[in-house]
Design a protein around this motif. Sequence first.
Motif, PDB file in Angstrom:
ATOM      1  N   LYS A   2       0.816  -1.216   0.000  1.00 17.13           N
ATOM      2  CA  LYS A   2       0.000   0.000   0.000  1.00 17.13           C
ATOM      3  C   LYS A   2       0.848   1.264   0.000  1.00 17.13           C
ATOM      4  CE  LYS A   2      -4.322  -1.585   1.882  1.00 17.13           C
ATOM      5  NZ  LYS A   2      -5.442  -1.221   2.721  1.00 17.13           N
ATOM      6  N   SER A   6       0.753   3.932  -2.983  1.00 15.52           N
ATOM      7  CA  SER A   6       0.348   5.296  -2.639  1.00 15.52           C
ATOM      8  C   SER A   6       1.422   6.304  -3.046  1.00 15.52           C
ATOM      9  CB  SER A   6       0.075   5.382  -1.137  1.00 15.52           C
ATOM     10  OG  SER A   6      -0.229   6.692  -0.763  1.00 15.52           O
ATOM     11  N   GLU A  35      -4.445   4.355  -7.628  1.00 13.58           N
ATOM     12  CA  GLU A  35      -4.090   3.425  -6.549  1.00 13.58           C
ATOM     13  C   GLU A  35      -4.855   2.111  -6.684  1.00 13.58           C
ATOM     14  OE1 GLU A  35      -3.718   4.577  -2.442  1.00 13.58           O
ATOM     15  OE2 GLU A  35      -3.270   6.651  -3.018  1.00 13.58           O
TER      16      GLU A  35
END
Length: 132
Positions: A2, A6, A35
């Motif tokens: 993540k 990001s 994303e």
Amino acid sequence: MKTEISTAAKFITRLLRTTGFLSEDQLQRFSQSLEEALGEHYKQHWFPQAPCRGSGYRCIRINHKMDPLIGKAASTIGLNREQLFTLLPSELTLWVDPFEVSYRIGEDGSICVLYESTPPAIVNPSVVDRNS
């Protein structure tokens, strides 16, 4: 994964922000869409134990062709590929790997690191420290 995704999405979004062409709402929607697209695209190609494995698959590239994931995210805010080519560098490579995100603008540009972290130590349970 993540954090790396990001970081990559925010970088592309920052490039678009500097043009002054898009509203903050459009930029937010673009970033979120990118994303999501990257997360889905990388799902089966993310190997923290072997960060270089799958690196080519995870590379985001603009080189007189628009990267399809950027194009997909841009279409959610009404931008077409021609508009993207005027807003983004014509030569951009963005590597999104476990523990590192880096980029290069131009074919001969320097590689710059956007995000870097240390992989966690891998503990081998079959090796026991007998001095403890």
